[in-house]
Write a protein that holds these residues in place. Sequence first.
Motif, PDB file in Angstrom:
ATOM      1  N   THR A  52       1.794  -5.748   9.354  1.00  0.00           N
ATOM      2  CA  THR A  52       2.377  -4.591   7.890  1.00  0.00           C
ATOM      3  C   THR A  52       2.899  -3.694   8.591  1.00  0.00           C
ATOM      4  O   THR A  52       3.258  -3.662   9.338  1.00  0.00           O
ATOM      5  N   THR A  54      -4.412   6.377  -1.362  1.00  0.00           N
ATOM      6  CA  THR A  54      -3.545   5.243  -1.681  1.00  0.00           C
ATOM      7  C   THR A  54      -3.498   3.827  -2.583  1.00  0.00           C
ATOM      8  O   THR A  54      -4.992   3.702  -2.792  1.00  0.00           O
ATOM      9  N   LYS A  80      -2.866   0.499  -4.393  1.00  0.00           N
ATOM     10  CA  LYS A  80      -2.552  -1.806  -4.322  1.00  0.00           C
ATOM     11  C   LYS A  80      -1.624  -2.245  -4.992  1.00  0.00           C
ATOM     12  O   LYS A  80      -2.279  -1.847  -5.925  1.00  0.00           O
ATOM     13  N   HIS A 113       0.724  -1.700   0.228  1.00  0.00           N
ATOM     14  CA  HIS A 113      -0.261   0.096   0.217  1.00  0.00           C
ATOM     15  C   HIS A 113       0.657   1.385  -0.556  1.00  0.00           C
ATOM     16  O   HIS A 113       1.739   1.656   1.100  1.00  0.00           O
TER      17      HIS A 113
END
Length: 186
Positions: free
Chosen positions: A158, A92, A94, A80
């Motif tokens: 993350t 953002t 991806k 991201h």
Amino acid sequence: MASAAVALLALLVTLSNRNTSRRALALSLQQEERRAARLDVTLADSASWRRSGASRWVGIKILAVNPTDRDATIVGAEMHVAYTLPTGYAMTVKVGHRTTGDGFPVDVAALDLPVRLPSNGAVAGWLTFELPVDLFPRGAGIQRYDAVLQDSRGITVTVSASVLREVDHDQASDGQAADETGGRSR
């Protein structure tokens, strides 16, 4: 007198059993905690590279640890990329993990997903992401790169990188020049 001695003995046995039960409960809770699904991921390195006029690649080297008593599998990874438009809007994008590409540095070998993560075990490797030349609008400012991993137990973790080292395609990720004949290109 005999009944007082029997009562005292019974009290001592009861206290001993109580302490044994508490220790057994504590051990049982520890074992259950080790069985609970968990995934620990740390950022080991990050780098960026590109060939002239080609897509930019971002590599995130991770160490994934499974500190539990149950096996797992890392089943997916995506990046991201958080960026800001010249107008001030935060966006953002991806991007999925890819294992092959053009001009990987010689010491970057992408993890093939899915990858098994044994109980109380670890896996280390590179997650690699291609960012096409026209992916971001002109003037966009990249804020950070987040590698998002998913495992077979439903856990999502993350790890973030704010700064990437720029690596020439014919160099190792540590900045050392590579032998063109010994280097590999994917």
